[in-house]
Design a protein around this motif. Structure first.
Motif, short mmCIF file in Angstrom:
data_model
loop_
_atom_site.label_atom_id
_atom_site.label_comp_id
_atom_site.label_asym_id
_atom_site.label_seq_id
_atom_site.Cartn_x
_atom_site.Cartn_y
_atom_site.Cartn_z
N GLY A 77 0.79 -1.22 0.00
CA GLY A 77 0.00 0.00 0.00
C GLY A 77 0.82 1.27 0.00
N ASN A 78 2.07 1.21 -0.40
CA ASN A 78 2.97 2.36 -0.40
C ASN A 78 3.12 2.98 0.98
N ARG A 79 2.89 2.20 2.03
CA ARG A 79 2.93 2.73 3.40
C ARG A 79 4.28 2.51 4.09
N SER A 80 5.13 1.70 3.51
CA SER A 80 6.43 1.44 4.14
C SER A 80 7.48 1.33 3.04
N ALA A 81 8.73 1.52 3.44
CA ALA A 81 9.81 1.49 2.45
C ALA A 81 11.14 1.17 3.11
N ILE A 82 12.06 0.71 2.29
CA ILE A 82 13.45 0.52 2.68
C ILE A 82 14.28 1.23 1.62
N GLY A 83 15.22 2.05 2.05
CA GLY A 83 16.11 2.73 1.12
C GLY A 83 17.28 1.84 0.76
N VAL A 106 26.45 -2.69 -0.81
CA VAL A 106 25.07 -2.31 -0.52
C VAL A 106 24.91 -1.85 0.92
N LYS A 107 24.21 -0.74 1.10
CA LYS A 107 23.77 -0.29 2.42
C LYS A 107 22.25 -0.14 2.32
N LEU A 108 21.57 -0.57 3.36
CA LEU A 108 20.11 -0.45 3.40
C LEU A 108 19.73 0.60 4.43
N LEU A 109 18.76 1.43 4.08
CA LEU A 109 18.31 2.51 4.95
C LEU A 109 17.05 2.09 5.68
#
Length: 143
Positions: A37-43, A53-56
Motif C-alpha cells: 500500500g505504499n505505506r512502508s519502504a526501505i532505502g 550495498v547499504k540499506l536505509l
C-alpha cells in the motif's frame, strides 16, 4: 552525525565522470523499495563500482526528512573518502539509467522483503543482516 557527501545528490547529467565510468569506488546510487500500500519502504544505496550495498531503515516513513536522516546515519558509518556523491533515483522522468543495477539489487532484496509486504516490520538489525548477506554474495561483474 557527519555531513552528507560533498557533492551529494547530483542529477544524472551532473554526476562526476568518475562516477559514470565506475572506475573509482565512493559514488553511490540510491533508490527505495516500497511495501504494501505504499505505506512502508526501505532505502537502498549501492556503490557504483564495488556494488557494496547499504540499506536505509525507514520505520517512520519515506518522506524527504526521513530519507535525509537515514542517509546521514548511513554515511556517518563510512570514512569520508568513501562517500563522494549520491545520485538518487528520481523516477521515470530521469530516464532508464542503470536499470540493470537497480533491477538486480532490488530483485535480490525482494528475496528477503517480498513485494507487497509491510516493510515497517523489519528492524535496523534485520536490514544489517540482509546487507551483510548481499555483501558476501559473489558478483559476476566483480569477477
Amino acid at each position: 552525525m557527519s555531513a552528507p557527501p560533498a557533492s551529494s545528490t547530483p542529477l544524472i547529467n551532473q554526476r562526476p565522470a568518475e562516477a559514470t565510468d565506475r572506475q573509482i569506488a565512493r559514488h553511490w546510487e540510491g533508490d527505495l523499495i516500497v511495501g504494501q500500500g505504499n505505506r512502508s519502504a526501505i532505502g537502498t544505496l549501492v556503490d557504483r563500482t564495488t556494488r557494496y550495498v547499504k540499506l536505509l531503515h525507514l520505520p517512520d516513513g519515506r518522506g524527504a526528512e526521513h530519507v535525509r536522516h537515514a542517509l546521514l546515519h548511513a554515511f556517518a558509518e563510512l570514512p569520508a573518502e568513501l562517500a563522494r556523491s549520491v545520485t538518487w533515483d528520481q523516477g521515470s522522468e530521469m530516464g532508464r539509467h542503470d536499470e540493470f543495477t537497480r533491477a538486480a539489487v532490488n530483485g535480490l532484496l525482494r528475496q528477503y522483503f517480498p513485494k507487497g509486504a509491510d516493510l515497517s516490520i523489519y528492524s535496523a538489525e534485520d536490514l544489517a543482516y540482509v546487507a551483510a548477506k548481499l555483501k558476501d554474495r559473489p558478483r559476476k561483474i566483480l569477477g
